[in-house]
Design a protein around this motif. Structure first.
Motif, PDB file in Angstrom:
ATOM      1  N   GLN A  60       0.490  11.524   3.293  1.00 59.66           N
ATOM      2  CA  GLN A  60       0.198  12.010   4.642  1.00 59.66           C
ATOM      3  C   GLN A  60       0.608  13.539   4.886  1.00 59.66           C
ATOM      4  O   GLN A  60       1.771  14.050   4.639  1.00 59.66           O
TER       5      GLN A  60
ATOM      6  N   GLN B 194      -6.083  -4.134  16.809  1.00 60.03           N
ATOM      7  CA  GLN B 194      -7.182  -4.410  15.863  1.00 60.03           C
ATOM      8  C   GLN B 194      -8.277  -5.101  16.317  1.00 60.03           C
ATOM      9  O   GLN B 194      -8.051  -6.035  17.031  1.00 60.03           O
TER      10      GLN B 194
ATOM     11  N   ARG C 260       9.657  11.998   3.247  1.00 62.68           N
ATOM     12  CA  ARG C 260       9.106  13.426   3.360  1.00 62.68           C
ATOM     13  C   ARG C 260       9.496  14.230   1.904  1.00 62.68           C
ATOM     14  O   ARG C 260      10.811  14.462   1.628  1.00 62.68           O
TER      15      ARG C 260
ATOM     16  N   PHE D 205       4.297  -0.155   8.325  1.00 65.14           N
ATOM     17  CA  PHE D 205       4.524   0.869   7.776  1.00 65.14           C
ATOM     18  C   PHE D 205       6.170   1.000   7.928  1.00 65.14           C
ATOM     19  O   PHE D 205       6.424   0.603   8.640  1.00 65.14           O
ATOM     20  N   GLY D 206       6.478   1.546   6.623  1.00 63.85           N
ATOM     21  CA  GLY D 206       7.709   2.156   6.711  1.00 63.85           C
ATOM     22  C   GLY D 206       7.928   3.620   7.306  1.00 63.85           C
ATOM     23  O   GLY D 206       6.688   3.981   7.686  1.00 63.85           O
ATOM     24  N   GLY D 207       9.037   4.157   7.374  1.00 61.25           N
ATOM     25  CA  GLY D 207       9.257   5.226   7.974  1.00 61.25           C
ATOM     26  C   GLY D 207       8.794   6.467   7.112  1.00 61.25           C
ATOM     27  O   GLY D 207       8.763   7.651   7.868  1.00 61.25           O
TER      28      GLY D 207
ATOM     29  N   PHE E 202      -4.979   7.145   1.532  1.00 61.18           N
ATOM     30  CA  PHE E 202      -4.845   5.839   0.605  1.00 61.18           C
ATOM     31  C   PHE E 202      -4.639   6.642  -0.689  1.00 61.18           C
ATOM     32  O   PHE E 202      -5.440   7.251  -1.356  1.00 61.18           O
TER      33      PHE E 202
ATOM     34  N   GLN F  63       1.231  -5.725   3.860  1.00 58.41           N
ATOM     35  CA  GLN F  63       0.181  -6.482   4.476  1.00 58.41           C
ATOM     36  C   GLN F  63       0.283  -8.116   3.879  1.00 58.41           C
ATOM     37  O   GLN F  63       0.592  -8.357   2.983  1.00 58.41           O
TER      38      GLN F  63
ATOM     39  N   LEU G  93       1.338  -0.420  14.416  1.00 54.20           N
ATOM     40  CA  LEU G  93      -0.256  -0.840  15.057  1.00 54.20           C
ATOM     41  C   LEU G  93      -0.076  -0.945  16.432  1.00 54.20           C
ATOM     42  O   LEU G  93       0.752  -1.912  17.079  1.00 54.20           O
TER      43      LEU G  93
ATOM     44  N   TYR H 235      -7.248   1.186   4.205  1.00 58.90           N
ATOM     45  CA  TYR H 235      -7.861   2.041   5.437  1.00 58.90           C
ATOM     46  C   TYR H 235      -8.100   3.345   5.156  1.00 58.90           C
ATOM     47  O   TYR H 235      -7.558   3.966   4.487  1.00 58.90           O
TER      48      TYR H 235
ATOM     49  N   TYR I 160       0.695   5.330   0.880  1.00 61.24           N
ATOM     50  CA  TYR I 160      -0.369   6.529   1.390  1.00 61.24           C
ATOM     51  C   TYR I 160       0.351   7.864   1.507  1.00 61.24           C
ATOM     52  O   TYR I 160       1.487   7.892   1.022  1.00 61.24           O
TER      53      TYR I 160
ATOM     54  N   TYR J 154      -3.318   2.961  15.677  1.00 58.10           N
ATOM     55  CA  TYR J 154      -1.926   3.068  15.613  1.00 58.10           C
ATOM     56  C   TYR J 154      -1.238   4.199  16.074  1.00 58.10           C
ATOM     57  O   TYR J 154      -2.043   5.468  16.409  1.00 58.10           O
TER      58      TYR J 154
ATOM     59  N   LEU K 234       3.973   7.426   2.632  1.00 59.92           N
ATOM     60  CA  LEU K 234       4.059   6.100   3.371  1.00 59.92           C
ATOM     61  C   LEU K 234       3.995   4.771   2.484  1.00 59.92           C
ATOM     62  O   LEU K 234       2.845   4.887   1.554  1.00 59.92           O
TER      63      LEU K 234
ATOM     64  N   THR L  36      -3.083   0.401  -3.878  1.00 56.89           N
ATOM     65  CA  THR L  36      -2.628  -1.220  -3.695  1.00 56.89           C
ATOM     66  C   THR L  36      -2.078  -1.895  -4.743  1.00 56.89           C
ATOM     67  O   THR L  36      -2.701  -1.826  -5.697  1.00 56.89           O
TER      68      THR L  36
ATOM     69  N   GLN M  54       8.320   9.059  12.057  1.00 59.59           N
ATOM     70  CA  GLN M  54       8.454   7.736  11.928  1.00 59.59           C
ATOM     71  C   GLN M  54       6.939   7.174  11.390  1.00 59.59           C
ATOM     72  O   GLN M  54       6.083   8.086  11.294  1.00 59.59           O
ATOM     73  N   GLY M  55       6.766   5.979  10.857  1.00 58.57           N
ATOM     74  CA  GLY M  55       5.697   5.512  10.119  1.00 58.57           C
ATOM     75  C   GLY M  55       4.779   4.880  11.447  1.00 58.57           C
ATOM     76  O   GLY M  55       5.292   4.933  12.565  1.00 58.57           O
ATOM     77  N   PRO M  56       3.474   4.824  11.220  1.00 58.09           N
ATOM     78  CA  PRO M  56       2.505   4.590  11.874  1.00 58.09           C
ATOM     79  C   PRO M  56       2.946   2.896  12.522  1.00 58.09           C
ATOM     80  O   PRO M  56       3.318   2.150  11.756  1.00 58.09           O
TER      81      PRO M  56
ATOM     82  N   PHE N 246      -8.252   6.438   7.661  1.00 53.48           N
ATOM     83  CA  PHE N 246      -7.837   7.029   8.868  1.00 53.48           C
ATOM     84  C   PHE N 246      -8.301   8.460   9.286  1.00 53.48           C
ATOM     85  O   PHE N 246      -8.667   9.176   8.379  1.00 53.48           O
TER      86      PHE N 246
ATOM     87  N   PRO O 175      -3.130   9.479   7.403  1.00 50.46           N
ATOM     88  CA  PRO O 175      -2.657   9.032   6.059  1.00 50.46           C
ATOM     89  C   PRO O 175      -3.766   8.909   5.260  1.00 50.46           C
ATOM     90  O   PRO O 175      -4.764   8.319   5.482  1.00 50.46           O
TER      91      PRO O 175
ATOM     92  N   PHE P 205       0.849  -1.069   0.055  1.00 44.76           N
ATOM     93  CA  PHE P 205      -0.078  -0.112  -0.131  1.00 44.76           C
ATOM     94  C   PHE P 205       0.835   1.174   0.092  1.00 44.76           C
ATOM     95  O   PHE P 205       1.913   1.307   0.758  1.00 44.76           O
TER      96      PHE P 205
ATOM     97  N   LYS Q 159      -3.337  -6.536   9.162  1.00 45.11           N
ATOM     98  CA  LYS Q 159      -2.496  -5.615   9.739  1.00 45.11           C
ATOM     99  C   LYS Q 159      -1.705  -5.132   8.749  1.00 45.11           C
ATOM    100  O   LYS Q 159      -1.026  -5.881   7.842  1.00 45.11           O
ATOM    101  N   LEU Q 160      -1.359  -3.772   8.640  1.00 44.70           N
ATOM    102  CA  LEU Q 160      -0.257  -3.328   7.914  1.00 44.70           C
ATOM    103  C   LEU Q 160       0.727  -2.841   8.548  1.00 44.70           C
ATOM    104  O   LEU Q 160       0.885  -2.221   9.596  1.00 44.70           O
TER     105      LEU Q 160
END
Lengths: 111, 114
Positions: A38, B48, A106, A101-103, A46, A91, B45, B103, A36, B35, A87, A49, B41-43, B105, A44, A34, A98-99
């Motif tokens: 932000q 859930q 920017r 995420f990377g960092g 979407f 999954q 979890l 998702y 995203y 989250y 981002l 996918t 940083q990224g989110p 958010f 975030p 995915f 559950k997702l």
């Protein structure tokens, strides 16, 4: 354990200067990757996918591609309004919904 | 369609105090997520829910964090007692299925612990 690494951490572009963001991942059985966007102070939003290697998706100036180990988000002729944090998340098939995420990267596009 | 609603938007508390966050997901979305996003940083979890049952809380610090989703709709996340390292944005998200369409958010609650 699923892992996602994004590079670069930050990217400064001139308006119209195309570039690519990288997302490298390790996952046991990918269900989906995915992307995203932000904006500051917001959650975030979407974008795409991707499900299998070789798949590509486009939205306006953004194009996402997927290989077995990484994904790229190409920004073509960016505008200042493309400035945001992008981002990437994976999954796994065995991880329910559950997702991971990377960092994030920017991106700042200057006029 | 209305988005995911969260409140409050901002909260400042002293360490060792308690705090609660509220989330109202998109109508009809069975799955709800909390989250934690630390600055830069990224989110990550925390928990859930599928309807009102917990699916994954493996990364929830259960000695201080708790969450519930009564009647399978709204959810609350509580921290008691708070630590300095809990300063972060707490994001709530919901999805109608396994998230194929991504998702949705909320805008998050920015928590500062001083």
């Amino acid at each position: 354990e699923d892992q996602v690494t994004q590079s670069p951490e930050a990217l400064r572009l001139q308006e119209g200067e195309s570039s690519s963001l990288n997302c490298s991942y390790t996952v046991s059985g990918l269900r989906g990757l995915f992307w995203y966007r932000q904006d500051p102070g917001k959650g975030p939003e979407f974008l795409f996918t991707l499900y299998s290697a070789g798949e590509e998706k486009e939205k306006e100036r953004l194009k996402a591609t997927l290989t077995k180990k990484e994904s790229f988000l190409h920004i073509t002729a960016p505008k200042p309004e493309d400035s945001a944090t992008y981002l990437c998340a994976v999954q796994a098939k065995a991880a329910g919904n559950k997702l991971t995420f990377g960092g994030g990267t920017r991106v700042l596009v200057k006029p | 369609e209305a988005g995911v609603a969260q409140s409050p938007r901002y909260k400042i508390i002293e360490k060792r105090q308690s705090v609660a966050f509220w989330c109202n997901p998109i109508s009809g979305h069975a799955t709800l997520y909390w989250y934690q996003q630390i600055l830069g940083q990224g989110p990550k979890l925390l928990i859930q829910f599928q309807n009102n049952g917990v699916v994954d809380d493996s990364q929830l610090p259960k000695d201080r964090f708790s969450a519930e989703r009564l009647k399978g709709v709204d959810s609350t996340l509580k921290i008691q007692p708070a630590k300095l390292e809990d300063s972060a944005v707490y994001l709530c998200a919901s999805s109608s299925n396994w998230g194929a369409d991504g998702y949705t958010f909320g805008s998050g609650t920015r928590l500062t612990v001083v």
